[in-house]
Design an enzyme around this catalytic site. Structure first.
Site, PDB file in Angstrom:
ATOM      1  N   GLY A 179       0.652  -1.050   0.039  1.00  0.00           N
ATOM      2  CA  GLY A 179       0.093  -0.519  -0.048  1.00  0.00           C
ATOM      3  C   GLY A 179       0.682   1.098  -0.088  1.00  0.00           C
ATOM      4  O   GLY A 179       0.728   2.254  -0.202  1.00  0.00           O
ATOM      5  N   ALA A 207       4.364  -6.793  -9.550  1.00  0.00           N
ATOM      6  CA  ALA A 207       3.313  -5.323  -9.640  1.00  0.00           C
ATOM      7  C   ALA A 207       2.558  -5.930  -9.968  1.00  0.00           C
ATOM      8  O   ALA A 207       2.031  -6.776 -11.172  1.00  0.00           O
ATOM      9  CB  ALA A 207       3.968  -3.965 -10.025  1.00  0.00           C
ATOM     10  N   THR A 209      -1.570  -3.168  -8.768  1.00  0.00           N
ATOM     11  CA  THR A 209      -1.848  -2.562  -8.756  1.00  0.00           C
ATOM     12  C   THR A 209      -1.373  -1.633  -8.293  1.00  0.00           C
ATOM     13  O   THR A 209      -0.963  -0.007  -8.427  1.00  0.00           O
ATOM     14  CB  THR A 209      -2.874  -2.779  -7.688  1.00  0.00           C
ATOM     15  OG1 THR A 209      -2.573  -3.485  -6.023  1.00  0.00           O
ATOM     16  CG2 THR A 209      -4.038  -3.400  -7.773  1.00  0.00           C
ATOM     17  N   SER A 210       0.434  -2.006  -8.051  1.00  0.00           N
ATOM     18  CA  SER A 210       1.597  -0.720  -7.459  1.00  0.00           C
ATOM     19  C   SER A 210       2.377  -1.033  -8.640  1.00  0.00           C
ATOM     20  O   SER A 210       2.343  -1.383 -10.145  1.00  0.00           O
ATOM     21  CB  SER A 210       2.255  -1.470  -6.335  1.00  0.00           C
ATOM     22  OG  SER A 210       3.049  -2.707  -6.920  1.00  0.00           O
ATOM     23  N   THR A 214       8.439  -6.489  -6.108  1.00  0.00           N
ATOM     24  CA  THR A 214       9.687  -6.975  -5.253  1.00  0.00           C
ATOM     25  C   THR A 214      10.691  -7.918  -6.330  1.00  0.00           C
ATOM     26  O   THR A 214      11.425  -7.409  -7.059  1.00  0.00           O
ATOM     27  CB  THR A 214       9.979  -7.527  -3.523  1.00  0.00           C
ATOM     28  OG1 THR A 214       9.492  -6.304  -3.109  1.00  0.00           O
ATOM     29  CG2 THR A 214      11.496  -7.839  -3.534  1.00  0.00           C
ATOM     30  N   ASP A 267     -10.865  -7.255  -0.977  1.00  0.00           N
ATOM     31  CA  ASP A 267      -9.405  -7.822  -1.038  1.00  0.00           C
ATOM     32  C   ASP A 267     -10.158  -7.740   1.048  1.00  0.00           C
ATOM     33  O   ASP A 267      -9.380  -7.598   1.921  1.00  0.00           O
ATOM     34  CB  ASP A 267      -8.059  -7.059  -0.635  1.00  0.00           C
ATOM     35  CG  ASP A 267      -6.282  -7.729  -0.263  1.00  0.00           C
ATOM     36  OD1 ASP A 267      -6.915  -8.959  -0.105  1.00  0.00           O
ATOM     37  OD2 ASP A 267      -5.596  -7.649   0.070  1.00  0.00           O
ATOM     38  N   SER A 275      -3.849 -16.588   3.067  1.00  0.00           N
ATOM     39  CA  SER A 275      -2.831 -16.412   1.524  1.00  0.00           C
ATOM     40  C   SER A 275      -1.602 -16.260   2.259  1.00  0.00           C
ATOM     41  O   SER A 275      -0.437 -16.674   1.538  1.00  0.00           O
ATOM     42  CB  SER A 275      -3.229 -15.247   0.194  1.00  0.00           C
ATOM     43  OG  SER A 275      -2.885 -15.845  -0.569  1.00  0.00           O
ATOM     44  N   LYS A 299      -4.296  -1.010   3.027  1.00  0.00           N
ATOM     45  CA  LYS A 299      -5.672  -1.079   3.920  1.00  0.00           C
ATOM     46  C   LYS A 299      -5.886  -0.761   5.297  1.00  0.00           C
ATOM     47  O   LYS A 299      -7.104  -1.713   5.816  1.00  0.00           O
ATOM     48  CB  LYS A 299      -4.562  -3.039   3.902  1.00  0.00           C
ATOM     49  CG  LYS A 299      -4.919  -3.501   2.447  1.00  0.00           C
ATOM     50  CD  LYS A 299      -4.319  -4.822   2.234  1.00  0.00           C
ATOM     51  CE  LYS A 299      -4.241  -5.612   1.009  1.00  0.00           C
ATOM     52  NZ  LYS A 299      -3.349  -4.673   0.157  1.00  0.00           N
TER      53      LYS A 299
END
Length: 512
Positions: A179, A207, A209-210, A214, A267, A275, A299
């Site tokens: 986030g 990625a 949504t970003s 990493t 989410d 998960s 979040k």
């Protein structure tokens, strides 16, 4: 019913779809949206098990499929491994699986048994459930939640849906709920932990949504896509690695759920807990530090909400055999100054080479989380882990470790920050007022970086010249945008001009 294959040359975006002539559909009582099981048929007439479940679309006009033909989308062709010599397909009308009743049960807010949860996960992996049915279940969880027993059951069911590695009793890892843009701390933490002699097989995501995951940033320096066997070989020679989780078959059911969640833009926290922990269990992780960014756009917008999640996460982790420490971290602005795969890799490499150059937010957050792991491992006394992690960085051991990681994963170990390509189209955004930066909008930072080309273009991204608390004069460069094409750069600049990234406070504190 046996029908002739017709490749349509169409992709559905992951959904198994076939097209039937309306007369053929009538013969098997299929309607638009009906569920069918389809099989590839060998030349000797035998069916290739287990087949797949697909959704029926009807051709009501001529020219799409003729009577006796079945039109297959790319997803169906690939999953059935249909080659040029495969002419025929067998189709059977299929009923809803037993787990559909459990989905309806959760939609009504009722608790599920272990067997019902296992049924949902198994049917998910075997593609017996439709995307819309999984979406209904996920929506039910978002509304009604899951009990801790249900979360534990989902964690184990997710874990056992794929491969599980046994790497011994002392396997370490870190994870972030995300986030906050520029969160490249894994590239610092892994070499610190490895330098202390600990095993840390870090699986990371690309990625979604970003602007950069990493795995995207690490891939600038070395390969991240390895099979299970290749990862085991790497870990035998070098007790650490940064790998793309998608290349492995670890907790694949969780990935299916996540894909549906992204399309719904929700989410549910219980599924997120299951998960995350399933991914860790599949890699044999026993000791974990959890980064929980708190602030607007994450979040967990408040510390209270983040703290509540941390307590539940720790409880579930303990129940599935993972020792966990959670750190609530500030997410008021990006970590470091760089956002985007290549820019983040470059910034992380600079800090590893010379920690004195900072940036301080990246240095502090990385050593906080690494320090917590070092304390849990008994490598540092309580309260001294950050100091030990910082000493490892300053000694150059972490940089040496990263060079070895890069070499082991097929990269060039002596790569320098200036060797990393960014841009080539660059725009410098100037301050149109003077003042002290009081706020950085993370959401707009993410949007600008993605419009500029992230994460598909690793060279795209943003560098933030000034952050919260900095004094800015009129005309100062406050942000740079990098893009692979002139058109993408212009669109990113246009968005920046209409969506303010910075809020300013006056330099005057008080008039007396």
């Amino acid at each position: 019913m046996q029908l002739r294959k017709k490749k349509l040359g169409l992709a559905s975006g992951g959904i198994n779809i076939i097209i039937l002539d309306d007369e053929d559909a009538f013969k098997i009582n299929a309607k638009p949206g009906s569920r069918v099981r389809i099989f590839k048929k060998n030349l000797d007439g035998t069916l290739v098990e287990p087949g797949i479940i697909a959704i029926v679309d009807l051709a009501t006009g001529s020219g799409i499929v003729e009577p006796g033909e079945v039109g297959v989308y790319d997803e169906v062709k690939d999953k059935l491994a249909l080659g040029e010599d495969d002419k025929n397909i067998e189709i059977f009308l299929s009923s809803k699986p037993k787990s559909y009743a459990a989905i309806r049960k959760k939609i009504k807010g009722k608790e599920l048994s272990t067997q019902e949860i296992l049924g949902i996960v198994n049917d998910c992996v075997d593609e017996r459930l439709l995307g819309i049915e999984l979406a209904s279940f996920i929506t039910g969880v978002e509304i009604h939640g899951l009990t801790e027993n249900e979360i534990v059951d989902f964690t184990y069911a997710f874990t056992h849906s794929g491969d599980i590695l046994d790497l011994g009793p002392n396997v370490y890892d870190k994870h972030s709920t995300g986030g906050v843009p520029g969160n490249k701390i894994t590239l610092i933490i892994v070499p610190i932990i490895a330098s202390a002699g600990l095993l840390i097989p870090k699986t990371s995501t690309r990625a979604i949504t970003s602007p950069s995951g990493t795995a995207d940033s690490m891939e600038v320096l070395a390969s991240v896509s390895f099979t299970k066997e290749e990862i085991l070989n790497i870990l035998e020679s070098k007790k650490a690695g940064i790998f793309w989780a998608g290349a492995m078959k670890s907790a694949p059911a969780a990935d299916i759920f996540i894909k549906i969640e992204k399309s719904l833009n929700i989410d549910p926290l219980p599924i997120m807990i299951a998960s995350i922990l399933a991914k860790k269990l599949s890699m044999g992780v026993k000791i974990l530090t959890m980064d929980i960014p708190v602030g607007p756009g994450t979040k967990f917008p408040t510390v209270e909400i983040g703290r509540k999640f941390a307590r539940q996460f720790k409880e579930i982790a303990t129940r599935v055999g993972i020792e966990c420490t959670c750190l609530l971290t500030s997410a008021s602005q990006p970590i470091g100054h760089a956002v985007g795969p290549a820019l983040e890799a470059r910034e992380a490499l600079r800090l590893l080479i010379d920690p004195s150059v900072g940036p301080s937010s990246l240095l502090n957050k990385s050593t906080d989380l690494a320090g917590a792991l070092l304390e849990m491992a008994g490598k540092a006394p309580e309260g001294k882990g950050k100091e030990y992690a910082t000493d490892i960085l300053k000694s150059g051991k972490a940089y040496d470790e990263m060079k070895q990681l890069i070499r082991t994963q097929g990269g060039f170990p002596d790569i320098l920050p200036e060797d990393i390509t960014v841009g080539p189209y660059i725009a410098e955004m100037k301050a149109d007022i003077q003042g002290i930066i009081s706020e950085v909008n993370n959401k707009h930072i993410n949007s600008i970086a993605k419009i500029a080309g992230c994460p598909a273009s690793k060279s795209a991204g943003i560098e933030i010249e000034h952050k919260i608390g900095h004094k800015v004069q009129l005309g100062d460069t406050i942000l740079k945008i990098y893009a692979p094409t002139d058109s993408q750069l212009k669109k990113a600049v246009e968005f920046y001009n209409s969506h303010p990234v910075f809020n300013f406070a006056s330099m005057t504190i008080e008039k007396i």
